[in-house]
Enzyme design. Sequence first.
Site, PDB file in Angstrom:
ATOM      1  N   TYR A   1      -1.096  -3.381  -6.734  1.00 50.61           N
ATOM      2  CA  TYR A   1      -0.835  -4.240  -5.567  1.00 50.61           C
ATOM      3  C   TYR A   1      -1.897  -4.135  -4.475  1.00 50.61           C
ATOM      4  CZ  TYR A   1       2.205  -7.310  -2.906  1.00 50.61           C
ATOM      5  OH  TYR A   1       2.726  -8.406  -2.264  1.00 50.61           O
ATOM      6  N   GLY A   2      -2.306  -5.274  -3.977  1.00 49.70           N
ATOM      7  CA  GLY A   2      -3.076  -5.403  -2.730  1.00 49.70           C
ATOM      8  C   GLY A   2      -4.114  -4.325  -2.513  1.00 49.70           C
TER       9      GLY A   2
ATOM     10  N   HIS B   1     -10.741  -2.691  11.143  1.00 45.03           N
ATOM     11  CA  HIS B   1      -9.606  -3.503  10.686  1.00 45.03           C
ATOM     12  C   HIS B   1      -9.355  -4.592  11.739  1.00 45.03           C
ATOM     13  CE1 HIS B   1      -5.105  -3.411   9.237  1.00 45.03           C
ATOM     14  NE2 HIS B   1      -5.789  -4.342   8.615  1.00 45.03           N
TER      15      HIS B   1
ATOM     16  N   ASN C   1      -0.572 -17.789  22.251  1.00 46.36           N
ATOM     17  CA  ASN C   1      -1.473 -16.673  22.565  1.00 46.36           C
ATOM     18  C   ASN C   1      -2.822 -17.172  23.093  1.00 46.36           C
ATOM     19  OD1 ASN C   1       0.481 -14.824  21.768  1.00 46.36           O
ATOM     20  ND2 ASN C   1      -0.267 -14.717  19.653  1.00 46.36           N
TER      21      ASN C   1
ATOM     22  N   CYS D   1       0.672  -7.323  11.891  1.00 44.85           N
ATOM     23  CA  CYS D   1       0.879  -7.431  13.341  1.00 44.85           C
ATOM     24  C   CYS D   1       0.117  -8.603  13.946  1.00 44.85           C
ATOM     25  CB  CYS D   1       0.504  -6.126  14.033  1.00 44.85           C
ATOM     26  SG  CYS D   1       1.669  -4.805  13.660  1.00 44.85           S
TER      27      CYS D   1
ATOM     28  N   ARG E   1       2.618 -12.037  -0.464  1.00 43.77           N
ATOM     29  CA  ARG E   1       1.294 -12.409   0.048  1.00 43.77           C
ATOM     30  C   ARG E   1       0.754 -13.642  -0.665  1.00 43.77           C
ATOM     31  NH1 ARG E   1      -1.411  -8.797   4.037  1.00 43.77           N
ATOM     32  NH2 ARG E   1       0.150  -7.192   4.364  1.00 43.77           N
TER      33      ARG E   1
ATOM     34  N   TYR F   1       2.027 -16.726  18.685  1.00 42.95           N
ATOM     35  CA  TYR F   1       1.324 -17.719  17.870  1.00 42.95           C
ATOM     36  C   TYR F   1       0.353 -18.561  18.718  1.00 42.95           C
ATOM     37  CZ  TYR F   1       4.862 -16.090  14.633  1.00 42.95           C
ATOM     38  OH  TYR F   1       5.661 -15.286  13.862  1.00 42.95           O
TER      39      TYR F   1
ATOM     40  N   THR G   1      -4.086 -12.398  10.946  1.00 47.67           N
ATOM     41  CA  THR G   1      -4.300 -13.686  10.282  1.00 47.67           C
ATOM     42  C   THR G   1      -3.853 -14.820  11.196  1.00 47.67           C
ATOM     43  OG1 THR G   1      -4.019 -12.647   8.134  1.00 47.67           O
ATOM     44  CG2 THR G   1      -3.764 -15.035   8.211  1.00 47.67           C
ATOM     45  N   ASN G   2      -2.725 -14.605  11.874  1.00 48.02           N
ATOM     46  CA  ASN G   2      -2.212 -15.652  12.757  1.00 48.02           C
ATOM     47  C   ASN G   2      -3.151 -15.928  13.918  1.00 48.02           C
ATOM     48  OD1 ASN G   2       0.785 -16.758  12.313  1.00 48.02           O
ATOM     49  ND2 ASN G   2       0.499 -14.787  11.298  1.00 48.02           N
TER      50      ASN G   2
ATOM     51  N   ARG H   1       0.836  -1.198   0.000  1.00 47.76           N
ATOM     52  CA  ARG H   1       0.000   0.000   0.000  1.00 47.76           C
ATOM     53  C   ARG H   1       0.871   1.247   0.000  1.00 47.76           C
ATOM     54  NH1 ARG H   1      -2.096   0.994   4.307  1.00 47.76           N
ATOM     55  NH2 ARG H   1      -1.396  -0.733   5.575  1.00 47.76           N
TER      56      ARG H   1
ATOM     57  N   SER I   1      -1.456  -3.502  10.300  1.00 49.24           N
ATOM     58  CA  SER I   1      -1.016  -4.353   9.206  1.00 49.24           C
ATOM     59  C   SER I   1       0.241  -5.129   9.596  1.00 49.24           C
ATOM     60  CB  SER I   1      -0.730  -3.492   7.974  1.00 49.24           C
ATOM     61  OG  SER I   1      -1.892  -2.763   7.645  1.00 49.24           O
TER      62      SER I   1
ATOM     63  N   ASP J   1      -9.233 -10.035   8.685  1.00 50.34           N
ATOM     64  CA  ASP J   1      -8.731  -8.678   8.409  1.00 50.34           C
ATOM     65  C   ASP J   1      -9.767  -7.581   8.663  1.00 50.34           C
ATOM     66  OD1 ASP J   1      -6.337  -7.236   7.461  1.00 50.34           O
ATOM     67  OD2 ASP J   1      -7.578  -6.613   5.780  1.00 50.34           O
TER      68      ASP J   1
ATOM     69  N   LYS K   1      -9.534  -2.518   1.509  1.00 50.88           N
ATOM     70  CA  LYS K   1      -9.303  -1.342   2.351  1.00 50.88           C
ATOM     71  C   LYS K   1     -10.117  -0.142   1.882  1.00 50.88           C
ATOM     72  CE  LYS K   1      -6.965  -3.909   4.681  1.00 50.88           C
ATOM     73  NZ  LYS K   1      -5.853  -4.171   5.531  1.00 50.88           N
TER      74      LYS K   1
HETATM   75  P1  GTP Z   1      -2.232  -7.672   7.393  1.00 52.05           P
HETATM   76  O1  GTP Z   1      -2.707  -8.725   6.458  1.00 52.05           O
HETATM   77  O2  GTP Z   1      -1.164  -6.816   6.814  1.00 52.05           O
HETATM   78  O3  GTP Z   1      -3.345  -6.837   7.937  1.00 52.05           O
HETATM   79  O4  GTP Z   1      -1.455  -8.422   8.597  1.00 52.05           O
HETATM   80  P2  GTP Z   1      -1.931  -9.296   9.852  1.00 52.05           P
HETATM   81  O5  GTP Z   1      -2.284  -8.402  10.982  1.00 52.05           O
HETATM   82  O6  GTP Z   1      -2.924 -10.292   9.438  1.00 52.05           O
HETATM   83  O7  GTP Z   1      -0.570 -10.019  10.289  1.00 52.05           O
HETATM   84  P3  GTP Z   1      -0.125 -11.558  10.171  1.00 52.05           P
HETATM   85  O8  GTP Z   1      -0.950 -12.462  11.034  1.00 52.05           O
HETATM   86  O9  GTP Z   1      -0.031 -11.900   8.746  1.00 52.05           O
HETATM   87  O10 GTP Z   1       1.320 -11.495  10.802  1.00 52.05           O
HETATM   88  C1  GTP Z   1       2.334 -10.684  10.283  1.00 52.05           C
HETATM   89  C2  GTP Z   1       3.675 -11.108  10.766  1.00 52.05           C
HETATM   90  O11 GTP Z   1       3.706 -11.135  12.201  1.00 52.05           O
HETATM   91  C3  GTP Z   1       4.059 -12.501  10.291  1.00 52.05           C
HETATM   92  O12 GTP Z   1       5.408 -12.487   9.883  1.00 52.05           O
HETATM   93  C4  GTP Z   1       3.879 -13.358  11.507  1.00 52.05           C
HETATM   94  O13 GTP Z   1       4.753 -14.456  11.515  1.00 52.05           O
HETATM   95  C5  GTP Z   1       4.169 -12.401  12.666  1.00 52.05           C
HETATM   96  N1  GTP Z   1       3.391 -12.756  13.886  1.00 52.05           N
HETATM   97  C6  GTP Z   1       2.069 -13.037  13.943  1.00 52.05           C
HETATM   98  N2  GTP Z   1       1.682 -13.379  15.198  1.00 52.05           N
HETATM   99  C7  GTP Z   1       2.799 -13.293  15.966  1.00 52.05           C
HETATM  100  C8  GTP Z   1       3.052 -13.516  17.369  1.00 52.05           C
HETATM  101  O14 GTP Z   1       2.174 -13.852  18.154  1.00 52.05           O
HETATM  102  N3  GTP Z   1       4.328 -13.302  17.790  1.00 52.05           N
HETATM  103  C9  GTP Z   1       5.325 -12.924  16.923  1.00 52.05           C
HETATM  104  N4  GTP Z   1       6.549 -12.735  17.421  1.00 52.05           N
HETATM  105  N5  GTP Z   1       5.122 -12.714  15.599  1.00 52.05           N
HETATM  106  C10 GTP Z   1       3.881 -12.893  15.126  1.00 52.05           C
HETATM  107  C1  SPV Z   2      -2.900  -4.410   5.266  1.00 51.52           C
HETATM  108  O1  SPV Z   2      -1.959  -3.710   4.867  1.00 51.52           O
HETATM  109  O2  SPV Z   2      -3.480  -4.185   6.359  1.00 51.52           O
HETATM  110  C2  SPV Z   2      -3.358  -5.560   4.478  1.00 51.52           C
HETATM  111  C3  SPV Z   2      -2.770  -5.759   3.154  1.00 51.52           C
HETATM  112  O3  SPV Z   2      -4.240  -6.295   4.906  1.00 51.52           O
HETATM  113  S1  SPV Z   2      -3.479  -4.745   1.947  1.00 51.52           S
HETATM  114  O4  SPV Z   2      -4.618  -5.446   1.367  1.00 51.52           O
HETATM  115  O5  SPV Z   2      -2.464  -4.491   0.924  1.00 51.52           O
HETATM  116  O6  SPV Z   2      -3.935  -3.523   2.547  1.00 51.52           O
HETATM  117 MN    MN Z   3      -4.880  -5.715   6.988  1.00 56.06          MN
END
Ligand code: GTP
Ligand code: SPV
Ligand code: MN
Length: 598
Positions: A210-211, A239, A508, A263, A378, A505, A266-267, A69, A261, A286, A219
């Site tokens: 992109y994205g 979000h 949590n 942070c 991604r 992970y 997804t995890n 973005r 983003s 998301d 978004k």
């Molecule tokens: P967007 O799609 O950009 O909105 O991101 P998101 O908030 O869904 O983040 P995502 O779950 O994809 O995690 C982003 C990064 O953070 C990855 O590299 C993960 O491995 C890392 N991560 C996620 N959860 C944890 C956690 O609990 N601890 C640590 N240390 N890293 C984490």
């Molecule tokens: C973010 O940046 O929070 C995402 C990826 O989820 S994007 O769709 O590019 O905004």
């Molecule tokens: Mn996001």
Amino acid sequence: MTQNKKLQAWVDEIAALCKPDSIHWVTGTEEEKQSLLDLTEKQGMAIKLNQEKRPGCYLFRSDASDVARVEGRTFIASVSAEDAGPTNNWIDPVELKKTMKDLYEGCMEGRTMYVIPFSMGPVGSPISKIGVEITDSAYVVVNMDIMTRTGTKVLEQLGADGEFIPCLHSVGAPLKPGEADSSWPCAPMDKKYISHFPETKEIWSFGSGYGGNALLGKKCFALRIASVMAREEGWLAEHMLILKLTDPKGNVKHICGAFPSACGKTNLAMLVPTIPGWKVETVGDDIAWMKFGADGRLHAINPEAGFFGVAPGTSMESNPNAMLSAQKNTIFTNCALTDDGDIWWEDIGYDAPSHLIDWTGKDWTPESGVEAAHKNARFTAPASQCPVIAPDWEDPNGVAVDAILVGGRRKTTIPLVHESFDWNHGIFMGSIMGSEITAAVISDKVGQVRRDPFAMLPFIGYHVCDYLQHWLDIGTKTTADKLPKIFYVNWFRKSDDGKWLWPGYGENSRVLKWVCERCDGAGEAVKTPIGYLPTPNAIDRAGLDGVTDADMETLLKVDNSEWLNEAVSIREHYNNYGHKLPKELMKQLDELEARLKA
Ligand code: GTP
Ligand code: SPV
Ligand code: MN
């Protein structure tokens, strides 16, 4: 091609402006998607991956300048600059439309213009909303097809006089007759515009493929424009991930989480609990749209149909459900390619082979000294493929929300978890959230901490102070017992020698357990100046190796002097928001400071 006169007129108008070679109305069938993927492969934009290992999967590599973005080129063009507030880039809408019309003039020459009818939320649900994206990118079509519900069924739902949000997108790279196309056409940074017109509810995006810049349902619509609609109509567009948590006795809780983003949404959304007997199922990863139900509680739906997930760091160890979601019918962007036609990225859970093609298309070996996949590489995977997708993830009524988590990446100060005293204090917590900027945005400030209220800083379609007031107002619309409880979490605390203090992970789940207990009026807690913190043994650590009592003490410590510094920085942050800051929030800050000094 449609009974909807307004839509037909808009499509005609855009075709006359952008001058595509042809127009393709997206029907949303499997055959259509396959023929578009075949086309991108033939044109050299996509690589068909090893179909035994990754059936239906393709890899795209973006231009090196178009990898995330672009917040600096994202605009909220409200009629009055004041309405966009201090956190958004503003351009007068008349001026911006003129600038962009000049750019759009003939911008689709030599290309096909795709018309994508899409629904955010299940087709026909009373809380769903329809958009139509016009784009000259086949990549956008195949991604939108995964991320949203698209095609003829949406047109039918729209009918002759249904309302839709017009979303115009062009990569901004017309082709002269006979000119060869690039494998990722896009425009230079100063020609990119990701524009939103909140009063007329239009989205105009130019120059990026992109994205979030290009998949306009995400978004641009589901957050920036929807946040404006939500304020007008008394709901919330956020979000946030949405997860369903079941304890060993079968009690169910729904938890939303606002993390910036990259942070951890997804995890967390698909986490595999490490504590026995607990189960997590995914509703969304998301975006959450939350509305009051007849029961006076906030109900959340996931308006999306797919995951656009961060690839690096995703492994069978860290997030097996994401890995399994992306096993087939998935589009990979900016990942590395193995010699046998599979993908690879940093921390995928196994060593890189001796040779790869990196995300820039160059040969790569472990000695290359650069990352093989881009940090914001991604995967686009259908949510229906997630092994733990909640059976009711498409329930048009949504799920009743028990708790909201807020949090970001903070190495210091912010404890692992703390609970707000009440709703308004929870809104205060959301408003002061800070996080390190990640590679999800093109910025020269990656790694620096910035305040990101409710992880919405880049996504609020109006004045940030009005947004925070809206959150406060939501709290007055029902009784306190029906509102979700609000918790501030931080998985990213580091020790003095730079190591993660908390394993994160799946672990949590231990924090989620305490959150559930607190929602049920149980769970040991101690009142501190910043909120309720778990007592040292309140977080279940059975079977958890590597987190010592001393680590736990650091993770759950409230250091008054650190927090007094934090308060100074919050005051500065609030001052930047100007006179419209809700008085309630300044009062919350004053009270925090007073409690810290007491
Ligand atoms: P967007 O799609 O950009 O909105 O991101 P998101 O908030 O869904 O983040 P995502 O779950 O994809 O995690 C982003 C990064 O953070 C990855 O590299 C993960 O491995 C890392 N991560 C996620 N959860 C944890 C956690 O609990 N601890 C640590 N240390 N890293 C984490
Ligand atoms: C973010 O940046 O929070 C995402 C990826 O989820 S994007 O769709 O590019 O905004
Ligand atoms: Mn996001």
